[in-house]
Scaffold this active site. Structure first.
Site, PDB file in Angstrom:
ATOM      1  CB  THR A   1      -0.967  -0.017   1.194  1.00 59.11           C
ATOM      2  OG1 THR A   1      -0.233  -0.210   2.402  1.00 59.11           O
ATOM      3  CG2 THR A   1      -1.995  -1.108   1.031  1.00 59.11           C
TER       4      THR A   1
ATOM      5  CG  ASN B   1      -0.681   8.881   8.509  1.00 59.30           C
ATOM      6  OD1 ASN B   1      -1.364   7.961   8.108  1.00 59.30           O
ATOM      7  ND2 ASN B   1       0.624   8.789   8.682  1.00 59.30           N
TER       8      ASN B   1
ATOM      9  CB  THR C   1      -3.109  -4.235   7.148  1.00 58.94           C
ATOM     10  OG1 THR C   1      -4.412  -3.924   7.459  1.00 58.94           O
ATOM     11  CG2 THR C   1      -2.830  -5.675   7.359  1.00 58.94           C
TER      12      THR C   1
ATOM     13  CD  GLU D   1       2.073   5.604   6.323  1.00 56.56           C
ATOM     14  OE1 GLU D   1       1.702   6.376   7.208  1.00 56.56           O
ATOM     15  OE2 GLU D   1       1.309   4.938   5.613  1.00 56.56           O
TER      16      GLU D   1
END
Lengths: 404, 404
Positions: free
Chosen positions: A155, A399, A192, A276
């Site tokens: 992802t 985010n 996830t 991230e």
């Protein structure tokens, strides 16, 4: 990927294609891993009460001694999708079973599923149904095929994650190969940590379950990016016995377990290493605890503190944040017996500040992507390692600026 | 401050000066709160195992029925400073006792201390000793004097925090006034949430302790900025009985407790409202739990999730992050019975997504500093509220770019 030598265990094939679930047509979003014979298959699943549909499905279908395939889609988590989500997951596995069925037949119950991506959206069953024959046609046993599978489960990951070991056990060459994804426990509306580990070792479902459960405790359960536990976290192990011989016992089984742990640990560390927005992979080593649970708890508390993370981001040898985080982990210890080393340099000992070269410590943090925080307690002999990322403005941007 | 009407309870005076502990000479760094007669004094302290020297001292000196003063310095936490730190704290209280001693005399044991600031540095005793006569001379009973005290305890706070209530109890006018500081549990190398609450109500030490402990559970224990528990957290209550009459009992005591809770809650909310880099004050309301502990635990888990915080930063109605955070709080509940409202708008119900106006929810988050997340469970009647901030790139910058 070129530097990472790996191969699939005997009897396994893998592939990855674009089915249309992700909007970016340059990406892959549907992976398939197949064993040419029934395999022992076991799983370790998220402890989140809110479990995605594929997690519910796999929990029912494992442990098993006859699993043939794992299908994985990215771009949609199929979580918080109710009864329809359950039916969708079952339909996808039925499509895979049908596409794989040769002379001997494959039942839907022999197929497991994992999903990762947006929470609260339904699977595009039509797109996946059309993609399944394509990914079956894409199956291969070479490194590029494994890489396609590992890319199809990404992802917000920036690199595919494949790790492999081959060892000699009981006179047989045994390979353990895993693919994993994860860059935040939940990324920008993505979700996830997923991993599927394949081996040609002969292992019973019961031994496989024990080996995987124990390995996860020391690998995937010892990492965090943001401490947010996903609805979809899944680690699957398939052992198809294609290496031949009777199921491992005794010393052979112990050696297999050690190899499995190594692969799980390699895969696990790859996740915060790709966290991230991260600029550091932080290893927290805790020594001198009464129990291993205590050590893990202290390691996790330090790793989850935003103030510890931001100190590392800023290359700030701010040991007070680390010591005070240990102090609220809920584990009893004598603060007067605590010592702390940052990248090997002693900064705190016996409850009082130590004279140290702040610039040297700061430079060592700034100069490397890896930071080691080593905490010594005086309570016993138990130790643990925990891996996490720093916390950067880029993480917040990723985010916060992402919109559903 | 002009809008916030407040007064000191009878018999109390307060002041704040610059002593030189902070490097910025335009700030204040030494506060003093004095009761003109012995007061019941009780405290609630950090549960961190690593307790700062002034916390250790106050824990020994409370509960008490004869405390006269609380001295508070900012700029140095006097934490992780060993035996010398303890002696330094005792010396400061001795200096205060000496400076206050009139005809009747004040003993060092009648003085409490709180500190906030850098961890691991020793107090500048000489500067504080010189500052103490100045802050005694600065004592006053008017609003500007209280404001000086509240400014002198600030670290990264952007506004002073004073809250006050006056009520009629048992025919007497009772005032409860508190000052607090805190902008992160630990800010950029600064530390701590501190509060001192003064009242002229007649309350025994035992009743005062019970009232304060219960109030803290529902106020200061229900807030977080970054989930990092400080070494110095302290809430003190002084009740000097200057309003007259016998110690409160029964209904009068209950009314006093309610007033104390209101003041503590007002002060507590002021802390995340001033959180470092924050653009939102988030209120998490959890309803329908089996127990209040369950509700607090779920509220805290949601409030501490970086993914929930960054969603609010980005005005993203990303309900999956909120529901999944509830799912890993460690509290059993039926996910199929969960509903979630963001700013009053239903976004999730009975385990499945609900059609809602994403733009309206997003606009409501973006358009106000206050965001309300209301989670409904189906397990019982218990409820709780928890307050936190969003997480911004500015928070990371404040905490990463600061260097010790």
């Amino acid at each position: 990927m070129a530097d990472n030598q790996f191969q699939l265990p005997a009897g396994f094939s893998a592939g990855g294609v674009y089915s249309g679930v992700k909007s970016d047509t340059s990406k892959l979003d549907l992976a398939l891993v197949v064993s040419d014979r029934p395999a022992s298959a076991v799983g370790v699943y998220t402890q989140n009460l809110v479990k995605a549909a594929p997690v519910q499905l796999d929990r029912e279908r494992t442990p098993s001694d006859r699993v043939r395939a794992v299908v994985i889609n990215s771009g949609c988590a199929n979580a918080c999708t109710g009864q329809r989500g359950r039916q969708d997951a079952e339909r996808v596995t039925a499509h895979v079973a049908e596409a794989l069925s040769g002379a001997e037949g494959v039942a839907p119950e022999q197929v497991l599923m994992m999903s990762t991506g947006v929470i609260g959206e339904h699977l595009s069953i039509d797109k996946l149904a059309a993609g399944i024959p394509q990914v079956v046609a894409d199956l291969g046993t070479d490194a590029p095929a494994v890489e396609r599978a590992s890319r199809a489960i990404m992802t917000t990951d920036t690199v595919p994650k494949v790790r492999s070991r081959t060892v000699e056990i009981g006179g047989r060459s045994i390979t353990v190969t895993g693919v994993a994804k994860g860059a935040a426990m939940i990324g920008p509306n993505m979700a996830t940590m997923l991993a599927v580990v394949m081996t040609d070792a002969p292992v019973t479902p019961a031994d496989a379950q024990a080996a995987l459960s124990d390995s996860v405790v020391e690998s995937f359960n010892c990492i965090s990016v943001d401490g947010h536990m996903s609805t979809n976290d899944t680690v699957l192990l398939m052992a198809n016995g294609a290496a031949g011989g009777e199921a491992f016992e005794g010393r052979d089984l112990a050696l297999f377990r050690a190899t499995l742990l190594e692969v799980c640990e390699d895969l696990a560390i790859a996740i915060p290493a790709d966290g991230e927005g991260a600029t550091h992979l932080i290893t927290v080593e805790v020594h001198g605890c009464a129990t291993r649970d205590d050590a893990i708890r202290i390691g996790k508390t330090i790793a989850d503190s935003p103030l510890v993370k931001t100190a590392i981001t800023g290359a700030d040898p701010n040991w007070g944040r680390i010591v005070s985080a240990a102090g609220y982990a809920g584990v009893p210890f004598d603060p007067e017996e605590v010592a702390l080393l940052i990248n090997g340099m002693l900064v705190y000992e016996k409850g009082t500040p130590v004279e140290f070269d702040e610039k040297a410590v700061s430079d060592s943090i700034a100069g490397s992507r890896d930071t080691l925080l080593l905490l010594l307690l005086g309570e016993g002999q138990a130790t643990a390692r925990f891996w996490t990322t720093d916390l950067t403005a880029e993480y917040v941007r990723l985010n916060a600026d992402y919109r559903t």
